[in-house]
Design a protein around this motif. Sequence first.
Motif, PDB file in Angstrom:
ATOM      1  N   GLU A 138       0.826  -1.211   0.000  1.00 54.62           N
ATOM      2  CA  GLU A 138       0.000   0.000   0.000  1.00 54.62           C
ATOM      3  C   GLU A 138       0.858   1.259   0.000  1.00 54.62           C
ATOM      4  OE1 GLU A 138      -2.683   0.018   3.273  1.00 54.62           O
ATOM      5  OE2 GLU A 138      -3.252  -2.095   3.016  1.00 54.62           O
ATOM      6  N   GLU A 139       0.276   2.345  -0.527  1.00 55.46           N
ATOM      7  CA  GLU A 139       0.866   3.660  -0.341  1.00 55.46           C
ATOM      8  C   GLU A 139       0.527   4.115   1.074  1.00 55.46           C
ATOM      9  OE1 GLU A 139       2.772   5.505  -2.257  1.00 55.46           O
ATOM     10  OE2 GLU A 139       2.839   3.998  -3.860  1.00 55.46           O
ATOM     11  N   LEU A 140       1.520   4.558   1.813  1.00 50.66           N
ATOM     12  CA  LEU A 140       1.293   4.889   3.213  1.00 50.66           C
ATOM     13  C   LEU A 140       2.162   6.101   3.585  1.00 50.66           C
ATOM     14  CD1 LEU A 140      -0.482   3.577   5.446  1.00 50.66           C
ATOM     15  CD2 LEU A 140       1.597   2.470   6.291  1.00 50.66           C
ATOM     16  N   PRO A 141       1.695   7.315   3.247  1.00 51.93           N
ATOM     17  CA  PRO A 141       2.479   8.513   3.570  1.00 51.93           C
ATOM     18  C   PRO A 141       2.721   8.623   5.078  1.00 51.93           C
ATOM     19  CG  PRO A 141       0.697   9.035   2.051  1.00 51.93           C
ATOM     20  CD  PRO A 141       0.451   7.645   2.535  1.00 51.93           C
ATOM     21  N   LEU A 142       3.930   8.926   5.453  1.00 50.86           N
ATOM     22  CA  LEU A 142       4.279   8.976   6.872  1.00 50.86           C
ATOM     23  C   LEU A 142       3.522  10.071   7.611  1.00 50.86           C
ATOM     24  CD1 LEU A 142       8.134   8.353   6.853  1.00 50.86           C
ATOM     25  CD2 LEU A 142       6.314   6.768   7.475  1.00 50.86           C
ATOM     26  N   ARG A 143       3.263  11.179   6.937  1.00 54.26           N
ATOM     27  CA  ARG A 143       2.509  12.241   7.602  1.00 54.26           C
ATOM     28  C   ARG A 143       1.119  11.745   7.994  1.00 54.26           C
ATOM     29  NH1 ARG A 143       3.623  17.347   8.185  1.00 54.26           N
ATOM     30  NH2 ARG A 143       5.290  17.228   6.626  1.00 54.26           N
ATOM     31  N   GLY A 144       0.502  10.953   7.116  1.00 50.47           N
ATOM     32  CA  GLY A 144      -0.805  10.393   7.431  1.00 50.47           C
ATOM     33  C   GLY A 144      -0.732   9.402   8.572  1.00 50.47           C
ATOM     34  N   VAL A 145       0.352   8.599   8.615  1.00 48.74           N
ATOM     35  CA  VAL A 145       0.541   7.653   9.724  1.00 48.74           C
ATOM     36  C   VAL A 145       0.653   8.409  11.040  1.00 48.74           C
ATOM     37  CG1 VAL A 145       2.096   5.932  10.726  1.00 48.74           C
ATOM     38  CG2 VAL A 145       1.618   5.902   8.267  1.00 48.74           C
ATOM     39  N   ALA A 146       1.454   9.482  11.037  1.00 47.87           N
ATOM     40  CA  ALA A 146       1.623  10.265  12.258  1.00 47.87           C
ATOM     41  C   ALA A 146       0.296  10.841  12.726  1.00 47.87           C
ATOM     42  CB  ALA A 146       2.639  11.388  12.012  1.00 47.87           C
ATOM     43  N   GLU A 147      -0.493  11.368  11.805  1.00 45.91           N
ATOM     44  CA  GLU A 147      -1.794  11.942  12.162  1.00 45.91           C
ATOM     45  C   GLU A 147      -2.730  10.870  12.709  1.00 45.91           C
ATOM     46  OE1 GLU A 147      -3.111  13.815   8.608  1.00 45.91           O
ATOM     47  OE2 GLU A 147      -1.752  15.540   8.808  1.00 45.91           O
ATOM     48  N   THR A 148      -2.684   9.674  12.110  1.00 49.63           N
ATOM     49  CA  THR A 148      -3.548   8.590  12.577  1.00 49.63           C
ATOM     50  C   THR A 148      -3.266   8.249  14.037  1.00 49.63           C
ATOM     51  OG1 THR A 148      -3.716   7.633  10.357  1.00 49.63           O
ATOM     52  CG2 THR A 148      -4.162   6.162  12.214  1.00 49.63           C
ATOM     53  N   TYR A 149      -1.996   8.305  14.431  1.00 52.55           N
ATOM     54  CA  TYR A 149      -1.618   7.921  15.792  1.00 52.55           C
ATOM     55  C   TYR A 149      -1.470   9.125  16.715  1.00 52.55           C
ATOM     56  CZ  TYR A 149      -1.019   3.164  14.158  1.00 52.55           C
ATOM     57  OH  TYR A 149      -1.258   1.912  13.642  1.00 52.55           O
ATOM     58  N   GLY A 150      -1.848  10.300  16.232  1.00 50.13           N
ATOM     59  CA  GLY A 150      -1.923  11.468  17.095  1.00 50.13           C
ATOM     60  C   GLY A 150      -0.599  12.074  17.506  1.00 50.13           C
ATOM     61  N   ILE A 151       0.422  11.944  16.665  1.00 57.01           N
ATOM     62  CA  ILE A 151       1.711  12.570  16.948  1.00 57.01           C
ATOM     63  C   ILE A 151       2.180  13.325  15.710  1.00 57.01           C
ATOM     64  CG2 ILE A 151       2.445  10.883  18.682  1.00 57.01           C
ATOM     65  CD1 ILE A 151       4.078   9.490  16.560  1.00 57.01           C
ATOM     66  N   CYS A 152       3.122  14.235  15.906  1.00 57.98           N
ATOM     67  CA  CYS A 152       3.639  14.970  14.758  1.00 57.98           C
ATOM     68  C   CYS A 152       4.709  14.139  14.053  1.00 57.98           C
ATOM     69  CB  CYS A 152       4.172  16.341  15.164  1.00 57.98           C
ATOM     70  SG  CYS A 152       5.640  16.296  16.201  1.00 57.98           S
ATOM     71  N   LEU A 153       4.962  14.442  12.799  1.00 58.44           N
ATOM     72  CA  LEU A 153       5.881  13.651  11.978  1.00 58.44           C
ATOM     73  C   LEU A 153       7.294  13.660  12.553  1.00 58.44           C
ATOM     74  CD1 LEU A 153       6.382  11.980   9.458  1.00 58.44           C
ATOM     75  CD2 LEU A 153       6.670  14.121   8.165  1.00 58.44           C
ATOM     76  N   SER A 154       7.760  14.792  13.070  1.00 55.51           N
ATOM     77  CA  SER A 154       9.125  14.859  13.606  1.00 55.51           C
ATOM     78  C   SER A 154       9.289  13.955  14.826  1.00 55.51           C
ATOM     79  CB  SER A 154       9.479  16.305  13.962  1.00 55.51           C
ATOM     80  OG  SER A 154       8.611  16.807  14.972  1.00 55.51           O
ATOM     81  N   VAL A 155       8.257  13.867  15.674  1.00 56.54           N
ATOM     82  CA  VAL A 155       8.307  12.984  16.838  1.00 56.54           C
ATOM     83  C   VAL A 155       8.302  11.521  16.396  1.00 56.54           C
ATOM     84  CG1 VAL A 155       7.031  12.205  18.885  1.00 56.54           C
ATOM     85  CG2 VAL A 155       7.299  14.653  18.431  1.00 56.54           C
ATOM     86  N   LEU A 156       7.495  11.205  15.402  1.00 53.97           N
ATOM     87  CA  LEU A 156       7.477   9.847  14.861  1.00 53.97           C
ATOM     88  C   LEU A 156       8.868   9.452  14.383  1.00 53.97           C
ATOM     89  CD1 LEU A 156       6.361   7.233  13.643  1.00 53.97           C
ATOM     90  CD2 LEU A 156       5.549   8.575  11.681  1.00 53.97           C
ATOM     91  N   ARG A 157       9.491  10.324  13.593  1.00 56.70           N
ATOM     92  CA  ARG A 157      10.819  10.000  13.069  1.00 56.70           C
ATOM     93  C   ARG A 157      11.847   9.878  14.184  1.00 56.70           C
ATOM     94  NH1 ARG A 157      10.204  14.147   7.978  1.00 56.70           N
ATOM     95  NH2 ARG A 157       9.623  12.585   6.394  1.00 56.70           N
ATOM     96  N   ARG A 158      11.798  10.784  15.155  1.00 56.05           N
ATOM     97  CA  ARG A 158      12.767  10.774  16.247  1.00 56.05           C
ATOM     98  C   ARG A 158      12.652   9.509  17.092  1.00 56.05           C
ATOM     99  NH1 ARG A 158      11.190  14.595  20.877  1.00 56.05           N
ATOM    100  NH2 ARG A 158       9.925  12.717  21.319  1.00 56.05           N
ATOM    101  N   ASP A 159      11.439   9.196  17.555  1.00 51.81           N
ATOM    102  CA  ASP A 159      11.259   8.063  18.461  1.00 51.81           C
ATOM    103  C   ASP A 159      11.418   6.732  17.740  1.00 51.81           C
ATOM    104  OD1 ASP A 159      10.881   9.843  20.469  1.00 51.81           O
ATOM    105  OD2 ASP A 159       8.738   9.485  20.735  1.00 51.81           O
ATOM    106  N   PHE A 160      10.964   6.654  16.498  1.00 52.17           N
ATOM    107  CA  PHE A 160      11.109   5.415  15.740  1.00 52.17           C
ATOM    108  C   PHE A 160      12.584   5.118  15.502  1.00 52.17           C
ATOM    109  CE2 PHE A 160      10.952   2.437  12.270  1.00 52.17           C
ATOM    110  CZ  PHE A 160       9.735   1.780  12.396  1.00 52.17           C
ATOM    111  N   THR A 161      13.349   6.133  15.129  1.00 56.32           N
ATOM    112  CA  THR A 161      14.779   5.949  14.890  1.00 56.32           C
ATOM    113  C   THR A 161      15.497   5.584  16.172  1.00 56.32           C
ATOM    114  OG1 THR A 161      14.698   7.545  13.068  1.00 56.32           O
ATOM    115  CG2 THR A 161      16.875   7.045  14.009  1.00 56.32           C
TER     116      THR A 161
END
Length: 330
Positions: free
Chosen positions: A238-261
């Motif tokens: 599937e196409e799964l834009p990261l910004r949409g993933v972050a919004e789905t889980y209620g966090i901002c994209l920069s936090v998603l990238r930081r904590d995931f990494t």
Amino acid sequence: MNGKRWDSVEERTYEEEAFGQRARRLSEQGEKVVYRIDCDTGMGIITDYRLFPGISLQFNEICGSALPEQPCKAPLLELNYCEKGQYECEFSRGGCACLREGGFAASSQNERKIRSHFPLETYVGISVLIDVSRAQRFVSAHYPELSLCLDALPERLCPEHTCLSLPDHNRIREIFRQIYDVPAAVEAPAYYRVKVLELLLLLTSIRPCPSACVHYLKGDRKALMEQIRLRLQQTLDEELPLRGVAETYGICLSVLRRDFTRLYGLGPGAYRRRCRMQAAARMLVGTDLPVTDIAAQVGYRNASKFSSAFREEMGKTPAAYRKTHGVLEH
């Protein structure tokens, strides 16, 4: 340079605290004891060398996604080096820390581990376990010329409930890689004693920068990242834009990238790309599907872009990879 043999009480106490009831001895030869640990989510082979009183060196080979941790009564300092795979652990205070390939980490078991996870389902690495007070007494008595101040190491490396994370320290990495490469003319235990003392001398001399002493990722944040990781892994077509993933889980994209990494050692985009290429590699070897069909199943509508991405990740084009590894017979 000889290590004193542990007496039977010390050895039994060590085994109970380090391995619990899930471990069984496979073999024993001098200072070397090989254990196997089994549970529903994984299996580990631990090759353990009792180098000095209070200091043990372990070679770890893990297959599976997780292993339980045995509660430890002694306040140990644990040093870990990851040769292959990835290692993350949960702590009793609710935090989590991650170690990836080539990295070094130190943690005090005042922060008691309750579970070890291996997201890539394989792990090869080395642990040095130190009962600081016992080890200090021994090295002070037998190696006073080294002036090793082990008592200060836990606070030096892991101040204020942090863990030390050094993903790219060349001198430390070189010591651990030398541990894997014992010279032919040298007995392994004696060689390991020299290298562990060298490591401890280095650790007592370096001053980690504040950014290397990381606070453990909180348990609720770790659980959220695990949900996101599974979603990235299970929707490869599937196409799964990261910004949409972050919004789905209620966090901002920069936090998603930081904590995931921080947790998995790769950003979410790079992790998803690796999962896609690994899935494609399995299909190239395990099926006779055309490359275009495999590309579509891992989310690539353009076969040329898929081939370029596969080569970048796996080192070969899909066709060359299939030719090298062959297609399995069904």
